[in-house]
Scaffold this motif. Structure first.
Motif, PDB file in Angstrom:
ATOM      1  N   PHE A 150       0.792  -1.131  -0.003  1.00  0.00           N
ATOM      2  CA  PHE A 150       0.010  -0.060   0.001  1.00  0.00           C
ATOM      3  C   PHE A 150       0.890   1.112  -0.065  1.00  0.00           C
ATOM      4  O   PHE A 150       1.539   1.636   0.909  1.00  0.00           O
ATOM      5  N   PRO A 151       1.038   1.959  -1.116  1.00  0.00           N
ATOM      6  CA  PRO A 151       2.025   3.072  -1.272  1.00  0.00           C
ATOM      7  C   PRO A 151       1.493   4.374  -0.469  1.00  0.00           C
ATOM      8  O   PRO A 151       2.443   5.162  -0.174  1.00  0.00           O
ATOM      9  N   GLY A 152       0.275   4.394  -0.251  1.00  0.00           N
ATOM     10  CA  GLY A 152      -0.148   5.551   0.498  1.00  0.00           C
ATOM     11  C   GLY A 152       0.086   5.400   1.963  1.00  0.00           C
ATOM     12  O   GLY A 152      -0.640   6.298   2.799  1.00  0.00           O
ATOM     13  N   TYR A 153       0.531   4.446   2.595  1.00  0.00           N
ATOM     14  CA  TYR A 153       0.613   3.840   4.050  1.00  0.00           C
ATOM     15  C   TYR A 153       1.656   5.182   4.691  1.00  0.00           C
ATOM     16  O   TYR A 153       2.605   5.572   4.023  1.00  0.00           O
ATOM     17  N   GLY A 154       0.881   5.942   5.388  1.00  0.00           N
ATOM     18  CA  GLY A 154       1.585   6.958   6.257  1.00  0.00           C
ATOM     19  C   GLY A 154       0.914   8.466   6.000  1.00  0.00           C
ATOM     20  O   GLY A 154       1.378   9.473   6.379  1.00  0.00           O
ATOM     21  N   LYS A 155       0.069   8.317   4.906  1.00  0.00           N
ATOM     22  CA  LYS A 155      -0.376   9.855   4.464  1.00  0.00           C
ATOM     23  C   LYS A 155      -1.313  10.438   5.308  1.00  0.00           C
ATOM     24  O   LYS A 155      -1.449  11.732   5.416  1.00  0.00           O
ATOM     25  N   LEU A 156      -1.895   9.696   6.367  1.00  0.00           N
ATOM     26  CA  LEU A 156      -2.563  10.414   7.443  1.00  0.00           C
ATOM     27  C   LEU A 156      -1.882  10.962   8.535  1.00  0.00           C
ATOM     28  O   LEU A 156      -1.868  12.117   8.999  1.00  0.00           O
ATOM     29  N   SER A 157      -1.036  10.155   9.150  1.00  0.00           N
ATOM     30  CA  SER A 157      -0.147  10.407   9.977  1.00  0.00           C
ATOM     31  C   SER A 157       1.141  11.155   9.527  1.00  0.00           C
ATOM     32  O   SER A 157       1.979  11.547  10.762  1.00  0.00           O
ATOM     33  N   LYS A 158       1.106  11.287   8.333  1.00  0.00           N
ATOM     34  CA  LYS A 158       2.505  11.874   7.793  1.00  0.00           C
ATOM     35  C   LYS A 158       3.917  11.257   8.286  1.00  0.00           C
ATOM     36  O   LYS A 158       4.858  11.955   8.729  1.00  0.00           O
ATOM     37  N   LYS A 159       3.724   9.935   8.038  1.00  0.00           N
ATOM     38  CA  LYS A 159       4.829   9.487   8.724  1.00  0.00           C
ATOM     39  C   LYS A 159       5.795   8.820   7.314  1.00  0.00           C
ATOM     40  O   LYS A 159       4.920   8.434   6.336  1.00  0.00           O
ATOM     41  N   ASP A 160       6.927   9.014   7.650  1.00  0.00           N
ATOM     42  CA  ASP A 160       7.998   8.425   6.438  1.00  0.00           C
ATOM     43  C   ASP A 160       8.112   6.906   6.534  1.00  0.00           C
ATOM     44  O   ASP A 160       8.715   6.801   7.558  1.00  0.00           O
ATOM     45  N   LEU A 161       7.804   6.126   5.893  1.00  0.00           N
ATOM     46  CA  LEU A 161       7.833   4.846   6.353  1.00  0.00           C
ATOM     47  C   LEU A 161       9.402   4.298   6.259  1.00  0.00           C
ATOM     48  O   LEU A 161       9.461   3.623   7.069  1.00  0.00           O
ATOM     49  N   GLY A 162       9.987   4.834   5.288  1.00  0.00           N
ATOM     50  CA  GLY A 162      11.520   4.608   5.018  1.00  0.00           C
ATOM     51  C   GLY A 162      12.241   4.601   6.713  1.00  0.00           C
ATOM     52  O   GLY A 162      12.932   3.570   7.129  1.00  0.00           O
ATOM     53  N   GLY A 163      12.002   5.659   7.133  1.00  0.00           N
ATOM     54  CA  GLY A 163      12.583   6.062   8.518  1.00  0.00           C
ATOM     55  C   GLY A 163      12.100   5.163   9.673  1.00  0.00           C
ATOM     56  O   GLY A 163      12.828   4.824  10.611  1.00  0.00           O
ATOM     57  N   MET A 164      10.981   4.567   9.356  1.00  0.00           N
ATOM     58  CA  MET A 164      10.321   3.697  10.438  1.00  0.00           C
ATOM     59  C   MET A 164      10.779   2.510  10.425  1.00  0.00           C
ATOM     60  O   MET A 164      10.919   1.650  11.770  1.00  0.00           O
ATOM     61  N   GLU A 165      11.547   1.987   9.513  1.00  0.00           N
ATOM     62  CA  GLU A 165      11.762   0.468   9.589  1.00  0.00           C
ATOM     63  C   GLU A 165      13.031   0.485  10.369  1.00  0.00           C
ATOM     64  O   GLU A 165      12.994  -0.737  11.125  1.00  0.00           O
ATOM     65  N   ASP A 166      13.764   1.490  10.640  1.00  0.00           N
ATOM     66  CA  ASP A 166      15.026   1.203  11.474  1.00  0.00           C
ATOM     67  C   ASP A 166      14.381   1.168  13.159  1.00  0.00           C
ATOM     68  O   ASP A 166      13.594   2.058  13.374  1.00  0.00           O
TER      69      ASP A 166
END
Length: 492
Positions: A150-166
């Motif tokens: 789901f590419p839109g993941y994070g659009k509500l909370s304005k989260k950057d997915l990449g950074g969250m993996e860490d």
RNA sequence: GGCGCGGUACCCAAGUGGUAAGGGAGAGGUCUGCAAAACCUUUAUGCGUCGGUUCGAUCCCGACCCGCGCCUCCA
């Protein structure tokens, strides 16, 4: 002008209007019924109620759904510990929740949706996600949503997915997820654990899926507004969006409203800080339901509210002032005619009240408009410049105010009495303020008898005896007010 | 660390590029056997600090200080 509301999704204040020809669809995240509701919960529900009531006042047809989460890990653990089925365990808190809503004057939505009554819809949704390749079955039989799909993941909370993996934490129970961030749609039952037997295998739903399934059930795949506490923005609402939009291909909720947390004495409410209060705690301490409701609306939903006992006392007094004003108007005795400047001020107050609420539900400003009218009308009345024809329009403004704020009608004694009855049944009367218990132990008849006794003493000019009776009643929270029309009593 | 919010009178709190709503409390007053209640009047040359933009800033910009929330179950 229609209501304009801040939309978390866009970060803008936007007009909230239903799609043509349909009632406005609202899905409100409700409680998990594992315990009694606390004032933080009710800050959210009161503000959703303000929204609901204001929309109704504006004539907007509504289709408002609230979920009741009656199955989750906490409920499973607690009901097991109590040796009860989850139905037995949650029934008590469901009932208590509905009683609390009523105590606070919160209207019930058109639909109350219980998670346990919508298992088939959830299973169907999960199967659809599996078909579409957005969900997968883990080795232990649980199903997970694949966030990478789901590419839109994070659009509500304005989260950057990449950074969250860490640094993401991996739950030991969920070792079989493809990615640490993937979340459970269906939790496979462990041996002996409560479960539903479904086409997905024995298990229970994950938390997020219930809201997606029930919102779709009652409002369709795309609807107008979704509400909840600010904490739900991530991950709960983000996950709802991912699931729902992956399954339907449509925008889930167009508009998202998040109510900010309240603080208690400047800190986040938590049991460990000792600043955790249920509604019932406050009622047993002698605070009135109307004062609690009014305090919860004193700061707009989009700002933090610092809940304090001083604030509760202030709200008690503020509500009293409004009720006294309404009573003064109803009592009448005004000269005939119409005072033009007061009439105009009344119209202005009515307009300002509505305009404040239309502007992102600014409850503080809306209340200010009303208090300004109260002061102005009182001062006119003192000068005998409030005239008979001024009364109906002022009452009309007050009625509009109360259609939203719902504090004028005095149901406080009845609510407190219910709380005391509950405490007695639960063997928790020791938690109630002693003077409250003593005061409510006196029947109205007993109080009336004491008042008559005091009246006789006053007539005989035995003021010592008269004052002693008043003092005794005051210690039980009962206030006597002498007036030309006789003696009135009320519970403090 | 990432994201975000807020610092306005004694307390709570709204708000605006043009000179500070509202509530509570305090004080004074009307009323009253006393009291309570109710009502009226009153209380910020200033909106965290320091710079900047501007004819003009509490409101815009920047820096700093302080407080808080979310990022994990949580309303």
């Amino acid at each position: 002008m229609p209501l304009h509301l801040y939309n978390t999704l866009s970060g803008q204040i936007e007009e909230l209007t239903p799609r043509t020809g349909r009632p406005l669809g609202i899905y409100a995240c409700g409680p998990t019924v594992y315990d009694y509701g606390h004032i933080g919960n009710f800050r959210t529900f009161v503000h959703v109620d303000i929204l609901r009531r204001f929309l109704k006042l504006q004539g907007t047809p509504l289709r408002h759904v609230m979920n009741i989460t009656d199955v989750d890990d906490k409920i499973m653990t607690r009901s097991a510990a109590a040796g009860q089925s989850i139905d037995q365990y949650t029934a008590k808190y469901k009932t208590a929740f509905l009683e609390d809503l009523s105590a606070l004057g919160i209207e019930q939505p058109e639909f109350l949706a219980r998670a346990t009554e919508h298992i088939p819809q959830m299973v169907g949704l999960i199967e659809k996600l599996v078909e579409r390749g957005c969900a997968y079955r883990g080795e232990n039989g649980s199903y997970y949503f694949r966030i990478a799909s789901f590419p839109g993941y994070g659009k509500l909370s304005k989260k950057d997915l990449g950074g969250m993996e860490d640094g993401a934490r991996v739950d030991v129970d969920e070792y079989d997820k493809d990615s640490a961030r993937d979340f459970a749609l269906w939790k496979a039952a462990k041996p002996g654990e409560f479960h539903w037997d479904t086409s997905l295998g024995p298990g229970r739903p994950g938390w997020h899926i219930e809201c997606s399934a029930m919102a779709t059930e009652y409002l369709g795949e795309d609807f107008d507004l979704h509400t909840g506490g600010e904490d739900l923005m991530f991950p709960h609402h983000e996950n709802e969006i991912a699931q729902s939009e992956s399954a339907s291909g449509k925008t889930f909720a167009r508009h998202w409203m998040h109510i900010r947390f309240l603080l208690v004495e400047g800190k986040k409410m938590s049991k460990s800080l000792g600043n955790f209060y249920t509604l019932r705690d406050l009622l047993l301490r002698g605070y009135k339901a109307s004062a609690i409701r009014f305090l919860l609306t004193s700061v707009p939903y989009h700002n933090q509210l610092n809940f304090t006992f001083d604030g509760l006392t202030e709200s008690t007094n503020a509500v009293e002032r409004l009720r006294s004003f309404a009573a003064r108007l109803h009592k009448g005795g005004f000269p005939a005619g119409r005072n033009i400047s007061l009439f105009e001020a009344t119209e202005r107050a009515g307009r300002d009240f509505i305009a404040a609420l239309e502007d992102d539900l600014n409850t503080a400003e809306a209340r200010a408009a009303i208090f300004e009218l109260v002061r102005l009308a009182n001062s006119h009345a003192d000068r005998h410049e409030l005239q008979t024809e001024n009364v109906p329009p002022i009452l009309d403004v007050l009625a509009r105010f109360d259609a939203v704020f719902a504090v004028l009608e005095n149901r406080d004694d009845a609510v407190t009495r219910l709380a005391l009855d509950w405490a007695a049944k639960e063997n928790r009367l020791n938690e109630a303020a002693p003077e409250l218990v003593a005061g409510y132990a006196l029947s109205a008849e007993a109080i009336d008898r004491l008042i008559e006794e005091r009246n006789a003493a006053r007539k005989a000019r035995d003021f010592a005896r008269a004052d002693a009776i008043r003092k005794d009643l005051a210690e039980k929270g009962i206030v006597l007010e002498d007036s030309p029309g006789g003696v009135r009593w009320r519970r403090k």
